[in-house]
Design an enzyme around this catalytic site. Structure first.
Site, mmCIF file in Angstrom:
data_model
loop_
_atom_site.group_PDB
_atom_site.id
_atom_site.type_symbol
_atom_site.label_atom_id
_atom_site.label_comp_id
_atom_site.label_asym_id
_atom_site.label_seq_id
_atom_site.Cartn_x
_atom_site.Cartn_y
_atom_site.Cartn_z
ATOM 1 C CE1 TYR A 45 10.352 -22.421 -42.882
ATOM 2 C CE2 TYR A 45 9.674 -24.091 -41.320
ATOM 3 C CZ TYR A 45 10.608 -23.582 -42.198
ATOM 4 O OH TYR A 45 11.790 -24.240 -42.395
ATOM 5 C CG HIS A 94 15.280 -20.806 -40.003
ATOM 6 N ND1 HIS A 94 13.932 -20.521 -39.940
ATOM 7 C CD2 HIS A 94 15.449 -21.456 -41.182
ATOM 8 C CE1 HIS A 94 13.320 -20.966 -41.012
ATOM 9 N NE2 HIS A 94 14.226 -21.523 -41.798
#
Ligand code: NAP
Length: 316
Positions: A56, A120
């Site tokens: 992110y 992820h």
């Protein structure tokens, strides 16, 4: 704030969690002051689960979160982060990268341990490498007490369910699949729960789709879905309400029915975070919900795997 307990006598976590992707300026530029205020507000309102990832903002979110959490007693929050995704199109589920990534995350987050470590967006990576290297590395870390839960995240529910059950992971995070527009996670969550796997529903606002402002440019959904959501937002505004409030209420109410452990909402705004928590204590406007559901019915469950949009990033 209502709480649930993570499996195996784990910590109590809030049913509404803070998703810190926004702190990486994924949606718009976010200052450290705003990051601090959002995190402090969330914690003050009883939010005790925070989710983040190295990807992110290419480490910006973890860095901002680490700064925002400085001085906060570690026992006040359960921390989830991720390994394996390092760029828009960069996955690495090797053992070395997994161990290195956790070390770097701990440095940015300025803490000694994370509670939940998740691989992820697994469907985009090398699943053989995931099973042969990343997941065994995470299990070792769990045995050593460095992490408490081994998790996986992604968008493809079939892949998530298969790997979760076969590999007996502890947690699964799915995104944009349990919202007023797309509800496909529901039955999958029930089945995962029966295996004692904790399910996190990320992006209850469909990555900005179900907001007054609408989705960001990079949103991967189809224009038809965007148009229906915009019409639903207009109806809510006309009724003196806000589609985000309805979407949060819907997700939290239905989460309990499906056995979802926590709903992970992203925000970089203290005001929005307060509104989100406040929404939980207000009864849902059933008449407005019925009107919104009617508008969204033609695009129900039309994720970008079913009706591809104009590209966008593969997840957030
Ligand atoms: N693959 C994965 O593992 C994966 C994928 C997606 C998400 N996640 C996790 O889930 C979290 C949530 O997902 P997300 O942030 O992408 O999507 P989301 O929660 O569906 O939507 C976030 C957007 O909604 C806005 N928003 C939040 N509350 C609002 C309110 N009350 N009124 C108006 N707008 C509001 C936020 O803007 P403001 O910042 O202005 O509030 C932000 O633009 C992420 O942070 C991440 O931790 C994981």
């Amino acid at each position: 704030m209502q709480t649930t307990r993570l499996p195996h006598d784990g910590p109590e976590i809030s049913v509404l969690a803070l998703g810190a992707a926004s702190l990486g300026s994924v949606y718009s530029e976010v200052s450290q002051a705003n990051a601090d205020a959002t995190v402090q507000t969330a914690l003050g309102l009883g939010v005790s689960l925070i989710d983040v990832a190295p990807y992110y903002g290419l480490t910006k979110a973890e860095t901002a979160l680490g700064l925002a959490l400085q001085g906060v007693e570690r026992s006040r929050y359960t921390l989830a982060t991720k390994v394996g995704r390092y760029g828009d199109k960069a996955w690495d589920f090797s053992r070395d990268a997994t161990l290195r990534s956790l070390g770097e995350s701990l440095g940015r987050l300025k803490c000694g341990h994370v509670d939940v470590l998740q691989c992820h967006d697994i469907e985009h990576g090398d699943l053989k490498q995931l099973v042969d290297e990343a997941l065994p590395a995470l299990r070792e870390l769990k045995a050593q007490g460095v992490i408490r839960y081994v998790g996986i995240t992604g968008y493809d529910l079939a892949v998530l369910e298969k790997i979760a059950v076969e590999q007996q992971v502890d947690t699964v995070m799915a995104y944009c699949s349990f919202t007023m527009q797309d509800q496909r996670l529901g039955p999958v969550a029930q089945r995962l729960k029966s295996h004692d796997i904790a399910v996190f529903n990320a992006s209850p606002l469909g990555m900005g789709l179900l907001t007054r402002k609408g989705p960001p440019d990079w949103h991967p959904g189809h224009e038809t879905v965007h148009k229906a959501a915009a019409e639903a937002a207009r109806i809510c505004a006309e009724a003196g309400s806000d589609i985000s409030r309805l979407a949060v209420q819907w997700a939290l109410q239905k989460a309990a029915e499906q056995g979802i452990a926590s709903t992970v909402i992203g925000s970089s705004s203290a005001v929005n975070m307060s509104d989100n928590v406040a929404a939980l204590n207000v009864p849902i406007d059933a008449e407005l919900l019925a009107r919104v559901e009617a508008v969204l019915a033609p695009v129900r469950d039309l994720g970008w795997d079913v009706l591809p949009g104009n590209g966008g990033k593969a997840g957030s």
